[in-house]
Design an enzyme around this catalytic site. Structure first.
Site, mmCIF file in Angstrom:
data_model
loop_
_atom_site.group_PDB
_atom_site.id
_atom_site.type_symbol
_atom_site.label_atom_id
_atom_site.label_comp_id
_atom_site.label_asym_id
_atom_site.label_seq_id
_atom_site.Cartn_x
_atom_site.Cartn_y
_atom_site.Cartn_z
ATOM 1 N N ASP A 1 -2.893 14.963 -1.250
ATOM 2 C CA ASP A 1 -2.859 16.018 -0.098
ATOM 3 C C ASP A 1 -1.804 17.006 -0.245
ATOM 4 O O ASP A 1 -2.148 18.058 0.236
ATOM 5 C CB ASP A 1 -3.064 15.224 1.058
ATOM 6 C CG ASP A 1 -4.468 14.555 1.164
ATOM 7 O OD1 ASP A 1 -5.324 15.155 1.104
ATOM 8 O OD2 ASP A 1 -4.244 13.473 2.001
ATOM 9 N N HIS B 1 1.825 6.630 -0.365
ATOM 10 C CA HIS B 1 0.555 5.972 -0.467
ATOM 11 C C HIS B 1 0.423 4.511 -0.397
ATOM 12 O O HIS B 1 1.176 4.035 -0.959
ATOM 13 C CB HIS B 1 -0.295 6.479 -1.919
ATOM 14 C CG HIS B 1 -1.539 6.541 -1.849
ATOM 15 N ND1 HIS B 1 -2.382 5.242 -1.849
ATOM 16 C CD2 HIS B 1 -2.577 7.328 -1.424
ATOM 17 C CE1 HIS B 1 -3.623 5.548 -1.855
ATOM 18 N NE2 HIS B 1 -3.941 6.589 -1.358
HETATM 19 N N1 CMC Z 1 7.865 10.085 4.617
HETATM 20 C C1 CMC Z 1 8.942 9.614 4.909
HETATM 21 N N2 CMC Z 1 9.042 8.215 4.762
HETATM 22 C C2 CMC Z 1 7.877 7.558 4.527
HETATM 23 C C3 CMC Z 1 6.630 8.286 4.233
HETATM 24 C C4 CMC Z 1 6.762 9.725 4.333
HETATM 25 N N3 CMC Z 1 5.807 10.276 4.122
HETATM 26 N N4 CMC Z 1 5.931 7.346 3.675
HETATM 27 C C5 CMC Z 1 6.352 5.980 3.978
HETATM 28 N N5 CMC Z 1 7.510 6.066 4.471
HETATM 29 C C6 CMC Z 1 8.463 5.036 4.359
HETATM 30 C C7 CMC Z 1 8.210 4.326 5.705
HETATM 31 O O1 CMC Z 1 8.954 4.620 6.575
HETATM 32 C C8 CMC Z 1 8.766 2.700 5.150
HETATM 33 O O2 CMC Z 1 9.905 2.933 5.249
HETATM 34 P P1 CMC Z 1 10.966 1.498 5.391
HETATM 35 O O3 CMC Z 1 10.322 0.596 4.204
HETATM 36 O O4 CMC Z 1 12.327 1.780 5.621
HETATM 37 O O5 CMC Z 1 10.488 1.130 6.792
HETATM 38 C C9 CMC Z 1 8.135 2.779 3.615
HETATM 39 O O6 CMC Z 1 8.161 4.186 3.221
HETATM 40 C C10 CMC Z 1 6.975 2.236 3.478
HETATM 41 O O7 CMC Z 1 5.894 2.970 4.075
HETATM 42 P P2 CMC Z 1 4.565 2.282 5.020
HETATM 43 O O8 CMC Z 1 4.610 3.024 6.157
HETATM 44 O O9 CMC Z 1 4.700 0.968 5.152
HETATM 45 O O10 CMC Z 1 3.478 2.788 4.104
HETATM 46 P P3 CMC Z 1 1.968 2.756 4.262
HETATM 47 O O11 CMC Z 1 1.289 2.107 3.063
HETATM 48 O O12 CMC Z 1 1.726 1.732 5.721
HETATM 49 O O13 CMC Z 1 1.509 4.245 4.745
HETATM 50 C C11 CMC Z 1 0.676 6.418 4.197
HETATM 51 C C12 CMC Z 1 1.050 4.947 3.788
HETATM 52 C C13 CMC Z 1 -0.033 7.427 3.185
HETATM 53 C C14 CMC Z 1 0.049 6.543 5.611
HETATM 54 C C15 CMC Z 1 2.191 7.108 4.408
HETATM 55 O O14 CMC Z 1 3.162 7.067 3.217
HETATM 56 C C16 CMC Z 1 2.303 8.467 5.331
HETATM 57 O O15 CMC Z 1 2.358 8.609 6.284
HETATM 58 N N6 CMC Z 1 2.341 9.556 4.502
HETATM 59 C C17 CMC Z 1 2.316 10.833 4.836
HETATM 60 C C18 CMC Z 1 0.918 11.124 5.371
HETATM 61 C C19 CMC Z 1 -0.094 11.305 4.034
HETATM 62 O O16 CMC Z 1 0.304 12.250 3.129
HETATM 63 N N7 CMC Z 1 -1.098 10.922 4.062
HETATM 64 C C20 CMC Z 1 -1.951 11.196 2.851
HETATM 65 C C21 CMC Z 1 -2.449 9.770 1.944
HETATM 66 S S1 CMC Z 1 -3.230 10.470 0.646
HETATM 67 C C22 CMC Z 1 -4.908 10.807 0.878
HETATM 68 C C23 CMC Z 1 -5.535 9.582 1.250
HETATM 69 O O17 CMC Z 1 -6.071 8.970 0.414
HETATM 70 O O18 CMC Z 1 -5.683 9.596 2.697
#
Ligand code: CMC
Length: 432
Positions: free
Chosen positions: A364, A307
């Site tokens: 989710d 998140h």
């Molecule tokens: N699986 C594997 N690695 C992950 C995941 C995941 N689900 N989420 C983040 N990471 C890793 C990412 O690759 C990064 O690694 P590194 O530091 O080595 O580059 C690190 O964790 C930080 O992640 P980020 O991409 O900078 O995080 P963000 O804040 O940009 O994205 C997110 C947040 C929710 C989009 C992302 O965690 C994700 O894609 N999760 C899966 C989709 C999901 O479950 N979405 C629902 C969110 S809750 C409902 C809502 O409020 O919308």
């Protein structure tokens, strides 16, 4: 009075006002920075940008706190209802008995859609995704309320529209489902509450009346409360951004529905179940998928984990996990993909990759499992999220249009394209 922040630009010291929120969150006001210095702030994904001041929802991602209008989410789930929470979010305070009955009566009164709209549903192919139908239908509602197309509708008209929308979106969602399974539309029943009515419209057929089981009714009410608002997320910011051009409420909410659809946002609940089904088809080897999620050369992500804001745990997921265990137990559901979900959760919570990056199961992860247990088809999951989020979108739209400081949303950019160059006639160009 807090001292201003100072930044040094081109050898000159610039003072920027510091803004402090109710819970001591601190921000630097850069509104005048570009006009006075020529410098922009660059922040892709707005991860560090406050786009407005808001009095609706407070989140502390480090401590796992979520409050609507000052009330803790766990207390609201235990003691309140989705209808009362909707009133709270939209109007800013809990209603008196009389205000609440008037609100409920008005929601019930508007629970019919124009009969012409039924033909819109029938024009969609049977396999149409209900989110596509929902977003179009919400925008289409504006056709029947031309008074709201005025750039400055009066507060009475706005209040009526808000109640209409709250009631009708539930009908549109259920009709979108009925269209997708080729069944007859079912209308609301006046004696039923909001959630029971929605379940009735979804699952009653000409052959059988659906009687909502109390465990399922309460769990769906809690799911809606948990989704009702989440401050400046992708869809809510979209609603505010579209509304800032003075686009009407229906158009703004319809844009929010589209933003929610993406798998990184509300669409994740559908993606969670699809991922679990893929793992099941692949022999239930969930450890392989943990390794794929950790592999930087593999685009696979563990859906339902991580998140942007929550960095200790998602308080909504904690509440839903309890409901998940209860519902599966009470309904006696034995679903192999739930074992996969538990396995993934257990490993991810102990694996250093997930611990170091503070990746926990989010709302989710559990909502997808719960919706499946309640009998909702997978492509309806994000529609359910939209129904829950509706009062939050409305509250933000209302807060934005009532705020005299609102300006049209218009981010800037740093241009990195070609510099000025001469036009070459086509017969002088060569293939690159
Ligand atoms: N699986 C594997 N690695 C992950 C995941 C995941 N689900 N989420 C983040 N990471 C890793 C990412 O690759 C990064 O690694 P590194 O530091 O080595 O580059 C690190 O964790 C930080 O992640 P980020 O991409 O900078 O995080 P963000 O804040 O940009 O994205 C997110 C947040 C929710 C989009 C992302 O965690 C994700 O894609 N999760 C899966 C989709 C999901 O479950 N979405 C629902 C969110 S809750 C409902 C809502 O409020 O919308």
């Amino acid at each position: 009075m807090t001292d201003p922040a100072k930044i040094l630009l081109d050898g000159q010291s610039i003072d920027l006002p510091v803004i402090i929120g109710t819970e001591n969150e601190k921000g630097i006001d850069v509104t005048r920075l570009q006009a006075t210095t020529g410098y922009l702030t660059l922040d892709p994904g707005y991860a560090n940008t406050g786009a407005c001041r808001s009095a609706i929802t407070f989140i502390d991602g480090e401590k796992g706190i979520l409050r609507y209008r000052g009330y803790d989410i766990a207390e609201l789930c235990e003691k309140s209802t989705f209808m009362e929470v909707s009133y709270l979010l939209i109007h800013g305070a809990l209603p008196s008995q009389e205000q609440f009955s008037r609100f409920k009566d008005r929601v019930l009164l508007h629970s019919l859609i124009h009969e012409d709209m039924k033909s819109f549903f029938n024009s969609y192919p049977g396999h149409a995704h209900p989110m596509a139908i929902l977003s179009s239908m919400v925008c289409s509602l504006s056709v029947y309320h031309p008074e709201l197309l005025k750039p400055n509708p009066n507060p009475k008209e706005t209040s009526q529209t808000i109640t209409r929308l709250l009631s009708k979106v539930r009908v549109l969602a259920a009709f979108a489902y009925k269209r997708s399974v080729g069944e007859a539309f079912v209308y609301t029943r006046p004696e039923l509450d909001y959630v029971s009515n929605f379940l009735h419209m979804m699952f009653t057929t000409p052959m059988q009346d659906y009687e909502a089981n109390e465990t399922i009714r309460k769990a769906l009410d809690v799911l809606f409360i948990l989704h009702a608002d989440h401050e400046q997320n992708c869809s809510t910011s979209t609603v505010r951004m579209v509304g800032s051009s003075k686009a009407n409420l229906f158009a703004s909410i319809s844009a929010g529905v589209c933003a929610l659809w993406g798998p990184l946002h509300g669409g994740a609940n559908q993606s969670v179940i699809e991922m679990l089904e893929d793992i099941e088809r692949d022999g239930c080897n969930y450890k392989k998928y943990i390794e794929k999620a950790k592999d930087k050369s593999d685009p696979f992500k563990l859906m339902g984990f991580g998140h942007r804001v929550y960095k200790s745990y998602d308080p909504r997921a904690v509440i839903l996990k309890t409901y998940c265990d209860q519902i599966l137990d009470q309904l006696g559901i034995n679903d192999p993909i739930l074992d996969i979900a538990k396995g993934l959760e257990e490993i991810a919570l102990t694996d250093p990759y997930f611990i170091e990056r503070k990746l926990y199961p989010n709302v989710d992860f559990y909502s997808g499992i719960l919706y499946r247990a309640m009998g909702f088809p997978t492509n309806m999951f994000t529609v359910l999220f939209a129904l829950g989020r509706l009062p939050g979108w409305i509250a933000h739209w209302k807060e934005m249009i009532e705020d005299p400081n609102t300006r049209i949303a218009r981010p800037r950019q740093i241009y990195v394209g070609a510099p000025l160059r001469d036009y070459t006639p086509m017969n002088h160009r060569t293939d690159p």
